[in-house]
Structures are given as C-alpha cells and as structure tokens.
Design an enzyme around this catalytic site. Sequence first.
Site, PDB file in Angstrom:
ATOM      1  N   GLN B 131       0.277   7.042  -9.369  1.00 10.40           N
ATOM      2  CA  GLN B 131       1.208   6.407  -8.601  1.00 10.40           C
ATOM      3  C   GLN B 131       1.837   5.366  -8.938  1.00 10.40           C
ATOM      4  OE1 GLN B 131      -0.087   5.669  -4.002  1.00 10.40           O
ATOM      5  NE2 GLN B 131      -0.675   3.855  -4.924  1.00 10.40           N
ATOM      6  N   GLY B 132       3.163   5.126  -8.750  1.00 10.26           N
ATOM      7  CA  GLY B 132       3.953   3.868  -9.336  1.00 10.26           C
ATOM      8  C   GLY B 132       4.506   3.304  -8.065  1.00 10.26           C
ATOM      9  N   TYR B 133       3.620   2.385  -7.766  1.00  8.15           N
ATOM     10  CA  TYR B 133       4.044   1.503  -6.502  1.00  8.15           C
ATOM     11  C   TYR B 133       4.364  -0.006  -7.057  1.00  8.15           C
ATOM     12  CZ  TYR B 133       3.194   4.934  -2.677  1.00  8.15           C
ATOM     13  OH  TYR B 133       3.317   5.950  -1.803  1.00  8.15           O
ATOM     14  N   SER B 134       3.224  -0.666  -7.158  1.00  6.60           N
ATOM     15  CA  SER B 134       3.276  -2.284  -7.702  1.00  6.60           C
ATOM     16  C   SER B 134       4.002  -2.603  -8.788  1.00  6.60           C
ATOM     17  CB  SER B 134       1.930  -2.781  -7.995  1.00  6.60           C
ATOM     18  OG  SER B 134       1.229  -2.572  -6.641  1.00  6.60           O
ATOM     19  N   SER B 166      -3.244   3.527 -11.398  1.00 11.19           N
ATOM     20  CA  SER B 166      -4.832   4.047 -11.897  1.00 11.19           C
ATOM     21  C   SER B 166      -4.582   5.111 -12.618  1.00 11.19           C
ATOM     22  CB  SER B 166      -5.455   4.443 -10.603  1.00 11.19           C
ATOM     23  OG  SER B 166      -5.757   3.234 -10.025  1.00 11.19           O
ATOM     24  N   GLU B 249      -4.222   6.119   1.352  1.00  8.64           N
ATOM     25  CA  GLU B 249      -4.850   5.430   0.137  1.00  8.64           C
ATOM     26  C   GLU B 249      -5.961   4.544   0.948  1.00  8.64           C
ATOM     27  OE1 GLU B 249      -2.357   2.938  -2.127  1.00  8.64           O
ATOM     28  OE2 GLU B 249      -3.994   2.550  -3.707  1.00  8.64           O
ATOM     29  N   ASN B 381      -6.979  -7.820   1.065  1.00  6.41           N
ATOM     30  CA  ASN B 381      -7.482  -8.231   2.483  1.00  6.41           C
ATOM     31  C   ASN B 381      -6.525  -8.957   3.387  1.00  6.41           C
ATOM     32  OD1 ASN B 381      -9.765  -6.794   2.054  1.00  6.41           O
ATOM     33  ND2 ASN B 381     -11.135  -8.727   2.186  1.00  6.41           N
ATOM     34  N   GLU B 382      -5.979  -9.882   2.753  1.00  4.17           N
ATOM     35  CA  GLU B 382      -5.009 -10.833   3.397  1.00  4.17           C
ATOM     36  C   GLU B 382      -3.932 -10.095   3.931  1.00  4.17           C
ATOM     37  OE1 GLU B 382      -6.260 -11.202   0.383  1.00  4.17           O
ATOM     38  OE2 GLU B 382      -7.650 -12.995   0.958  1.00  4.17           O
TER      39      GLU B 382
END
Lengths: 377, 398
Positions: B131-134, B166, B249, B381-382
């Site tokens: 997966q290419g997101y960030s 990943s 996810e 988490n934030e």
Amino acid sequence: MALALNEEQIMLRDMARNFFAAKSPVGEFRKVRQKPLEHRYSEAVWNNMVELGWSSALIPENLGGCEFGVIGTGLICIESARTLAPTPLVTTAAIAAQALLECEASLVRDQLLRAIANGSRTVTYAHNEGSHYDPEKIRTLATLDNNCFSINGTKQFVPEASYADICLVVAIDTPSTDTQPCLYAVDMQQEGIENRAVSLIDYRQYANLEFKNVRVSAAKRLKWAYSPRKSIAFIENTATILTACELYGCSLEVFSRTIDYLKERSQFGRKIGSFQALQHRAAHAYTQLELLKTVVLDALSAANEQTRDLSIAASHVKALANDTAHLVMTESIQMHGGIGITDELDIGLFYKRARVLRTRHGSSDFHRARFASLNGY
Amino acid sequence: MSTDLSEFRDETRTWLESNCPESQRQPVKRDEVIWPGRCQKFPSEDGRLWFERMRDKGWTCPGFPAEYGGGGLDNAKEKILREELTRLRCRPPLTDLGISMLGPALLEFGTDEQKREHIPKIVRGERRWCQGYSEPGAGSDLASLQCSAEDQNDHFLVNGSKIWTSFGTESDWIFCLVRTNKEGRKQDGISFLLIDMQTPGLKAEPIDLISGESEFAQVFFDDVTVPKRNLVGEINKGWTIAKTLLKHERKMMSELGAGFLAGGLTLAQAARQYLNENDGDQIEDPLIRNSVAQHEMNMRAIALTGYRTHQEDQAQQIDPNVPLIMKYLGTSEVKVKDELMVDIMGLQGMGWCDDSFNQNELRANRELLFNKALTIAGGTNEIQLNIIARHALGLPQE
C-alpha cells in the site's frame, strides 16, 4: 451471552429514563437531602415506582412480581442513578430481594417477597461489617437459646437502615462446628437494636446497627437454597454488579452534561470544545465508557444466566466502573472549571455519590486481586 | 437454521478436518505466515498443502464472487466457514493486503476488466500487494500528499515517493494514492492507482527499524509509466476509496495484536517463571499481579466490545461510533502488554542477539520495539481521538 438489548429491554430502559427525568430530576434529590438523616429518601417517587412494578423487578410472577430479571433490574438502576433518584431501589428491590431468592421457599420468605413486591415493606441487607469491603469477615453471631436465636454484633454503613422495616442480617451460628453464615430476617422494631443514622458525603441514608441480644424466632432463620458459600457469593456478585450499574449511570450522565458544556462555553473567543487538549481527554473518556457499557451488559447477562464466570464478570465490571467513574468525574469537574466545585452545579453531587459507590462492594484493587485469583494467577 | 446451512456446516467441518494438516491448527508465529507472489516461500510442506487446498476451493477469499475465482459464499455461509476455521484453530492459508484491502475495494469501485485482471491472481496468491499512502511530507496529514501522476494522454507519468510501505521490497504490485490535481481542496485532487513494481523507474528500499527488522520500505517513483486502465474509480475521486480502505486497515489493526502474540508466554506464566520465589500459581509480587490483572481486564473488555458490535450488527442496532474506538484501544493495550512483559523478565528480556537468551526473551523485546508502530500506523492515536471527538462527540472544530 447477550450484549445487545432486546426490544422489551429497550422499552423498559426508555420508560425508566423518561420516568426519572420527569418524576425525579436531580432537584428532587436536592429536596430530599434537606430532610433529617433518618428520612433521606423520596417516598413519593418510590410509591410511583412500586405502582410501575419496579419494586418487584427481580421477583417471580407467582410471588406477585414483574420478573424483569437481573438485566431489566440493572437497566432501571442505571437510569435511576442518572438523576440520583433517592429511593431504596437497589437496596430493597435488587439486593434484599436477591438475598431472599437465594433462600428456600418458606412462609417468612414468601411473605417478605410479596411485601417487597407490593411496596408495603422496605427491606435492607446487612452483610459487610466495617468501613472497607470484606465479605469474608463476619463477626456477628447468632446463638441458639430456647428455640430462639439471639443476635450480637455490629453492621456499619447499612443502606436505608434507619427507615427499613426489616433487616436481613448475615450472622454465624454458635455454638456450632459449622461456621457458615446464615441469614436472619430481623424486624427493625425489635428490642436490642441500636440504630444510629450516619451522614456520608453522598447525603444518602445509612445507619450503623448494633445488635445486642436481639431475639429472633427460629422461623426467621432462613435456609439457603444452595450451599451458604454459593448463595452468599451469588448475592454479593449481584450486589457488586448493580453497584457498578449505578456508577455507570452516574458516569454517563456527567459525561453527557460535560460534552454539552464543552459545546456551549467560550473562552479566547472560541468554544472550549474546539481545543484539542480537551477533545482528546473527552474522546479517551468516551472510549472507557463504551468499554464499561459492554462489561456492564456482560455482567448483567452473566448474573441473569448464572454462568460459571459470574465472579470474574462481577470483579471486572466493578473495577472498570470504579476507574471509569473516577476518570469521568474528575475530568468533568476539571473541564467545568471553577463552577465544577460549586454546590450549585449538579456535577459535584454525582462525584460525591460515585465516590461512595466506588468504595462500597470493593475498590478496584480489591477486585483486580480477586480477578487474578479467579483466573488462576 | 435452514437445512441448506446446516448441511453446509457439516460438509465444511468434515472437509476441514480431513484437509487441514494438524500442524496448521496452532497459532501462527510471525515467521510462519504464508504470503503470496514472486517471493512466496513455504515455511513447511504442511503449510504449502494447506494453502493449495484452500486456494483450489477459492477459500483464500471465501466471500469473493466465484466468477473471479473466489469462494462465492454468501454472508451466512462465509460466517459458518469462519466459525469452523476458528473452531479447529486453523491458520490463515494466505495473508495479503490484496485479500483484506485491495480486493474488497476493487469489487466495490473497480471495472469489470480490473476485477478480471486482478482478483483471480489475489485469490490464487500469485501477486503480493502493498500500500502506498504515506509520504515523507504527508503522515497524519495524509491528504496533503504530493506524489504526482501526470496525464500523458495514453498513460500516467508518476513521480515522487511513498514511505512506511509494509513489505514494499517483497511485493509485486502497489496500490497508491497519487495527486492528479494541484488546485482546489486537497482531498479533491487525489486518485487511486495500481502500479506494477517491476516498472522501470520504480525502486523500493528497506528502512531499518529500532527492532532490527525492516518491515517498512520507502518507494521511489522516477518517471514511472502507468497505463490508464490502472486507475480505480474516477480521476480525482480516490480519497473516498482511501477512506473506505482505512476503515478496513484500522479494523485489521485492532484485531492484530492478540493474534500475533499468541503462542508466546502469557504474562502470568512469565511472572511465575521470572519473579516467583516459590512454587504456586499466584503471582507473588502484588504490584505486578495488579498490573497483569488490569491488562487482562482491558483485553477482556476490548474483546467483548468486538463481540457486542457483532451482536448489535445482527440486531440492526449498531452504533456507528463504536468501531471508531477499537483501533485506539486495541493497539494501545498491546503496547501495555509488551512493556509489562519486559518488566517481568528484567534485563534478561532485553537481549539483542546471543545464545544467553531464549526465543521468548528475544521475542519480548522485538515485540516491544516493533509494536510502537501500532499506535502510529493506520492513523495515529491522536488522529483516532480527533475522529472520535468530531464524529462520536460532535465537538466543535476550530
């Protein structure tokens, strides 16, 4: 295990929510707290509840009850806690009725259950003896003497005991090789009972009872339906779970009022609910309340079905309810700022009630230790 | 229950009992997971058999339509299959983002041609997906991503970089969010693109982590040519697909902790082994015992809440806000366990590499170090708390 409510239960919950909001808002509690210590309950609200059948929530139909089961009873307790309704609901309709239902059927027992159901008698249950929760420690004795029992001992902080008609006293028979506790239905008018009302921070009704040679006929010594250990454990588990229900109700109410406040209060030219520092704390509290909701439903359902892991569920729900109530209450006071510590705002009343409930039927540390033992570590 | 379903349950149970090798009925360890694609390796012959038998029934993806090679099971039958797999404690025959993330997205948003090309290969384990997101400049603020796909009439030209991918070095294909419009609202200029990692100009480099592993990669795109048919959904409408996938996810991550940790020591076992002076089941150190009970209660509450959402779903009274809390709670609690395990083991739990340390000890600190990623990846988490504050509590935005 039912973790989702059925239609009947949802109806009962909604009915209870509307009832307490209309008939017993927090203002009613404020009136009751002005009364003398011995009369700190709302007779009018309780009479209404009796008419709705809620005093008999746990009692089977053949004894004049509505038989809502532990889940239905728990739902009423949660809603009643949301407005701090000052009635003997938990003490009489839930805990005392549960104690009687753990006894073999007898004339005395059945009469008492009918009297609870029709609201003619208020009954309290006196097991714990001291300031801390210690169900193993029973020093009150019942001595057999001429077909009668003579009770001696002390029970502290017994709820609703100043105005209750009957007290179900847990005492150890003596002389006897068997040190298992028995249950005695003691008339509160009986000679030899020193009944001293005590005033706690939650303004509710409690008394310290001292029994000095209180004579009880043999018929009023109730026989456990199962082994004493099993029966007492079941009563204590149910009482612990319903206390957790009250804590959940108080927490839900305070949280919802706090979210409303975050949306209406402005400082620095914006609503304080838009500050991330407060959003994250409120969101975290919400996650804990959702977990508590699940565990409350799990414990009520375990008590209803009398499952084998009932003790685990009871310790889990009390520890989580204690900790969540602590988090929600202290955060709510802090987020309200100065007004949060005034008597004028209701938040402080909920805090004080929750602070007492956290101690009754076991602290978080008590229940974590018990949870560990029950799980074999 | 209808006879059709109870027959299906009987048949399934019988088939699983005779086809799932005994060794594949235990919790799976990290290095025994079976992945698809060109780098596919089988940790054991039994693992290969189990994979092939499930693959041939389409049960690597039991709910995917049969016309694309999937198991073709309806919801009721898929649920029965999952229950029977759990009952026998069968390992997953194949693990891949194609199965859990891209496949469902393609079935929802893809064209028939895209489904025909990609779904059968996902079912058969022939391609591994990442997966290419960030991006280096777009972490929590994902929608600000810059990796661009320029329209060159018959193809896209992709330039930029993706990070925290990943298994990026072992994968065959990557599904990417790319910028196709630099004007207007940043969410409205993003598209969803499928890219073959063998295409010239594409390079994946591993990132060394504090755990000593390099599960994540940075992927570089230097004038990478991508055919137009690899665009999923409409141009500039990729953000909708991305949000759907993020939900998958997060759900996966909230369930992940317990699964991978199974098989090692429990906290109570470790406390007895490393801390108790005497024989006996009770943990002797009262503070550690309290912390273990606290953690076990939290895990129990989280598991029961998962079960509650399932029951509410069936009774059609689901609260859409409850799934929002699960990733935050699940991943946070896994970290609590990791810290506690190392506390219990003491310095013996901090061995890096040496035969003075056993597998449980080495594993304890690798989990501790790697699992710091859990509360960062898939939305920190934030970010999760921001979402809860906005959607569940309706708190005002700035």
